[in-house]
Design a protein around this motif. Structure first.
Motif, PDB file in Angstrom:
ATOM      1  N   PHE A 428     -21.128  41.314  43.801  1.00 23.63           N
ATOM      2  CA  PHE A 428     -21.063  42.702  43.334  1.00 23.63           C
ATOM      3  C   PHE A 428     -20.081  42.827  42.177  1.00 23.63           C
ATOM      4  N   HIS A 429     -20.384  43.757  41.291  1.00 17.37           N
ATOM      5  CA  HIS A 429     -19.463  44.137  40.217  1.00 17.37           C
ATOM      6  C   HIS A 429     -18.688  45.348  40.742  1.00 17.37           C
ATOM      7  N   VAL A 430     -17.422  45.148  41.129  1.00 18.32           N
ATOM      8  CA  VAL A 430     -16.750  46.180  41.914  1.00 18.32           C
ATOM      9  C   VAL A 430     -15.787  47.066  41.126  1.00 18.32           C
ATOM     10  N   ALA A 431     -15.201  46.551  40.022  1.00 16.13           N
ATOM     11  CA  ALA A 431     -14.223  47.371  39.301  1.00 16.13           C
ATOM     12  C   ALA A 431     -13.990  46.817  37.906  1.00 16.13           C
ATOM     13  N   SER A 432     -13.449  47.679  37.033  1.00 17.72           N
ATOM     14  CA  SER A 432     -13.091  47.299  35.663  1.00 17.72           C
ATOM     15  C   SER A 432     -11.678  47.772  35.387  1.00 17.72           C
ATOM     16  N   GLY A 433     -10.875  46.912  34.789  1.00 20.73           N
ATOM     17  CA  GLY A 433      -9.476  47.275  34.562  1.00 20.73           C
ATOM     18  C   GLY A 433      -8.899  46.597  33.340  1.00 20.73           C
ATOM     19  N   GLY A 434      -7.596  46.335  33.416  1.00 18.88           N
ATOM     20  CA  GLY A 434      -6.907  45.752  32.274  1.00 18.88           C
ATOM     21  C   GLY A 434      -6.338  46.783  31.328  1.00 18.88           C
ATOM     22  N   GLY A 435      -6.556  48.074  31.642  1.00 19.51           N
ATOM     23  CA  GLY A 435      -5.988  49.126  30.801  1.00 19.51           C
ATOM     24  C   GLY A 435      -6.826  49.507  29.608  1.00 19.51           C
ATOM     25  N   VAL A 458     -20.827  42.188  18.390  1.00 17.82           N
ATOM     26  CA  VAL A 458     -21.888  43.130  18.737  1.00 17.82           C
ATOM     27  C   VAL A 458     -22.574  42.686  20.028  1.00 17.82           C
ATOM     28  N   LEU A 459     -22.671  43.614  20.985  1.00 14.59           N
ATOM     29  CA  LEU A 459     -23.319  43.309  22.267  1.00 14.59           C
ATOM     30  C   LEU A 459     -24.838  43.406  22.140  1.00 14.59           C
ATOM     31  N   PRO A 460     -25.579  42.642  22.940  1.00 12.85           N
ATOM     32  CA  PRO A 460     -27.034  42.822  22.985  1.00 12.85           C
ATOM     33  C   PRO A 460     -27.376  44.240  23.450  1.00 12.85           C
ATOM     34  N   ASP A 461     -28.493  44.757  22.977  1.00 13.53           N
ATOM     35  CA  ASP A 461     -28.917  46.095  23.385  1.00 13.53           C
ATOM     36  C   ASP A 461     -28.987  46.184  24.902  1.00 13.53           C
ATOM     37  N   GLY A 462     -28.443  47.269  25.451  1.00 15.35           N
ATOM     38  CA  GLY A 462     -28.519  47.495  26.884  1.00 15.35           C
ATOM     39  C   GLY A 462     -27.415  46.847  27.700  1.00 15.35           C
ATOM     40  N   THR A 463     -26.544  46.077  27.052  1.00 10.79           N
ATOM     41  CA  THR A 463     -25.473  45.415  27.780  1.00 10.79           C
ATOM     42  C   THR A 463     -24.295  46.359  27.975  1.00 10.79           C
ATOM     43  N   GLN A 464     -23.737  46.371  29.160  1.00 11.77           N
ATOM     44  CA  GLN A 464     -22.557  47.177  29.437  1.00 11.77           C
ATOM     45  C   GLN A 464     -21.375  46.697  28.616  1.00 11.77           C
ATOM     46  N   GLN A 465     -20.621  47.642  28.072  1.00  9.25           N
ATOM     47  CA  GLN A 465     -19.365  47.285  27.423  1.00  9.25           C
ATOM     48  C   GLN A 465     -18.412  46.722  28.475  1.00  9.25           C
ATOM     49  N   MET A 466     -17.892  45.536  28.223  1.00  5.18           N
ATOM     50  CA  MET A 466     -16.981  44.958  29.204  1.00  5.18           C
ATOM     51  C   MET A 466     -15.568  45.512  29.008  1.00  5.18           C
ATOM     52  N   TRP A 467     -14.779  45.476  30.093  1.00  2.00           N
ATOM     53  CA  TRP A 467     -13.369  45.821  30.028  1.00  2.00           C
ATOM     54  C   TRP A 467     -12.589  44.517  29.934  1.00  2.00           C
ATOM     55  N   GLN A 468     -11.289  44.666  29.604  1.00  3.00           N
ATOM     56  CA  GLN A 468     -10.490  43.455  29.472  1.00  3.00           C
ATOM     57  C   GLN A 468     -10.467  42.663  30.782  1.00  3.00           C
ATOM     58  N   ASN A 469     -10.377  43.350  31.900  1.00  6.30           N
ATOM     59  CA  ASN A 469     -10.440  42.710  33.214  1.00  6.30           C
ATOM     60  C   ASN A 469     -11.645  43.237  33.975  1.00  6.30           C
ATOM     61  N   GLU A 470     -12.505  42.345  34.394  1.00  2.00           N
ATOM     62  CA  GLU A 470     -13.657  42.733  35.207  1.00  2.00           C
ATOM     63  C   GLU A 470     -13.526  42.074  36.580  1.00  2.00           C
TER      64      GLU A 470
END
Length: 550
Positions: A428-435, A458-470
């Motif tokens: 599971f993808h449970v949280a995003s952090g890193g500030g 540049v991210l592929p179309d439809g890809t979630q923007q990642m956070w510094q900590n996933e």
């Protein structure tokens, strides 16, 4: 056509589907043409080598066991044909290089067809100054940097280990930079260089390369560049395949073509070897396939019927290329049937919609606490992965932190996302952090998506923007692979804990970070799974679909 569709097309072609075989040949011909064309720099033999490569591929298609390895298999065939051609030339009497005069110089073709300017043009023209062996490797490395090949495929095609490939590529880069300096100097106005080249016939060779390189090293005028020299790999990111030239014709006798018909094709200049091959059965398909490029035209017809007239499209060649964007495909997988659902035991949701950044001051929801017995990593307590193909194997029950580092100042362009493969159990993808999210940081901040001075990631179309900590929760085992092939990035992967994740996402703006974190976990099996995840173990992890279902 996405990866799944290509796999199905290959399987259908192996089973004798005429249309599938035509689609396969048309789709991958541009890749082969670019490899051969660049390796031979447009020599008159290019057409013959391309045709022999495709004939051998069609002839041996039935022996291919894994459709996922088709690309590396095809590239390896092309490289063998290139080397065979070099051995034949060495064994025979020296050929008059002027025989290549009627063929298009591939460096010039690259510049004109892709409309390259400035330093990109300089890199393309530098190819002329490389030796044959370096051009062969460049033909692969260029496509690797552009996102068409993986390092694993490059090494396999070159017949060397990945470690040796890294050494060879580094040496090649140095020679390319030397050749770029020569191109730059010849475009300049150094009076001493004009005197040095007065007796030069204008044809690049190793003697003049060494002579000109020696002049540049000792010349204050030629050695003083007036602009920042961008590394070649950054200039080549995302460059498309060179379209097939108008008039390039490839015909494959797929079973029933007669010797007379094959002889008639000799008028377009094919080698005797290809003519002989055209009279033999290739695979168990009774059709003729013709591809006319400068546009790509594919026709399937019984061998007794006359071929219909081809109408070429100026842009069709670029659309016939295989899927080689610098990222895994974004095409969703088809929904499984109820029977398949029972077998696969689907769970969770896939984050299909790209979410906007939350308010920086919005505190996260409570993070559900799932059972933890600990995570084991094949890299130990910290996996620092900086290169394509590096993989960490994770197993156990607990939390995993994936920390992102994006470096557009090193290499910008399209980002090929990492992928999770061989999943057993739940992820599971449970949280995003890193500030911060990565798009919070721009300009000189190397953790962000870039800026005007460095270029953009540049991210592929439809890809979630990642956070510094996933943060992810694993109950089972899985492998995470870096698929870097366009934009430069690195991942650091830590076995973590619920406590560490909870503390991270609640470290918000009052303590100086850009924003609070985000909780994605519902505490149930409906919690989101990561994008780019599969239970399969593909030969190339970069082929995992964006909206996978697990």
């Amino acid at each position: 056509m996405d990866t799944r569709e290509w796999r199905d097309t290959i399987a259908a072609a192996q089973a004798g589907d005429r249309q599938a075989l035509d689609e396969l040949v048309a789709g991958w011909l541009p890749l082969v043409y670019n490899i051969v064309g660049r390796a031979l720099n447009g020599h008159a033999d290019v057409d013959d080598v391309v045709q022999e490569t495709m004939l051998r591929a069609v002839d041996n298609l039935g022996s291919l066991r894994d459709p996922d390895s088709f690309r590396s298999w095809l590239v390896a065939i092309a490289m063998r044909q290139i080397r065979d051609r070099a051995r034949r030339r060495t064994a025979a009497a020296p050929l008059d290089e002027s025989a290549a005069g009627g063929a298009a110089d591939f460096a010039e073709l690259t510049v004109l067809r892709l409309q390259l300017e400035g330093q990109r043009r300089e890199v393309a023209e530098a190819v002329r100054w490389l030796d044959d062996e370096d051009r062969q490797l460049l033909s692969l490395w260029w496509l690797e940097v552009a996102g068409e090949l993986t390092r694993r495929e490059l090494a396999a095609a070159a017949g060397i280990s990945r470690q040796h490939a890294a050494v060879r590529v580094q040496r090649l880069k140095e020679r390319v930079e030397t050749a770029r300096g020569i191109v730059r100097a010849l475009d300049g106005a150094c009076p001493d260089l004009r005197e040095t080249t007065a007796r030069w016939n204008g044809r690049p060779d190793s003697v003049w390369r060494k002579r000109l390189a020696r002049h540049i090293r000792g010349c204050g005028y030629c050695g003083d560049t007036h602009e920042t020299v961008v590394p070649a790999e950054r200039l080549l990111v995302g460059i498309a395949l060179v379209p097939l030239p108008v008039g390039f014709t490839l015909s494959l006798a797929l079973g029933g073509k007669t010797a007379a018909a094959a002889a008639g094709a000799a008028s377009v200049g094919w080698s005797a070897k290809v003519m002989a091959a055209l009279t033999q059965p290739v695979v168990a398909v009774t059709a003729g396939a013709t591809i006319v490029a400068g546009g790509a035209y594919v026709v399937v017809q019984p061998s007794d019927d006359p071929p219909p007239r081809a109408v070429s499209s100026p842009t069709a060649a670029s659309t016939a290329r295989p899927p080689a964007a610098p990222s895994p495909t974004a095409t969703p997988s088809p929904s499984p049937s109820p029977t398949q659902q029972r077998k696969i035991d689907l769970y969770g949701t896939v984050v299909d919609a790209v979410d906007a950044a939350p308010d920086p001051n919005a505190k996260p929801a409570a993070l559900p606490h799932r059972p933890e017995s600990g995570i084991t990593s094949s890299w130990g307590p910290k996996a620092v992965m900086q290169h394509r193909g590096e993989t960490v194997d994770l197993s156990g029950q607990g939390y995993v932190l994936v920390r992102w580092q994006i470096a557009p100042q090193d290499r910008s362009g399209g980002l090929a996302m990492p992928t999770w493969t061989g999943l057993k159990g739940r992820l599971f993808h449970v949280a995003s952090g890193g500030g911060r999210r990565m798009d919070d940081a721009t300009g000189p901040d190397t953790t962000g998506m870039g800026g005007p001075a460095t270029g953009y990631t540049v991210l592929p179309d439809g890809t979630q923007q990642m956070w510094q900590n996933e943060y992810f929760y694993l109950d089972g085992s899985v492998s995470l692979t870096v698929n870097e092939r366009g934009a430069s990035y690195g991942l650091t992967v830590f076995p973590s804990t619920w406590e560490a994740a909870d503390k991270d996402i609640n470290y918000g703006p009052p303590q100086g970070a850009v924003r609070y974190g985000l909780v994605r976990d519902t505490g149930k099996d409906t919690a989101p799974v990561p994008q780019y995840v599969t239970r399969a173990k593909p030969a190339d992890p970069a082929t995992v679909a964006q909206r996978s279902r697990v």
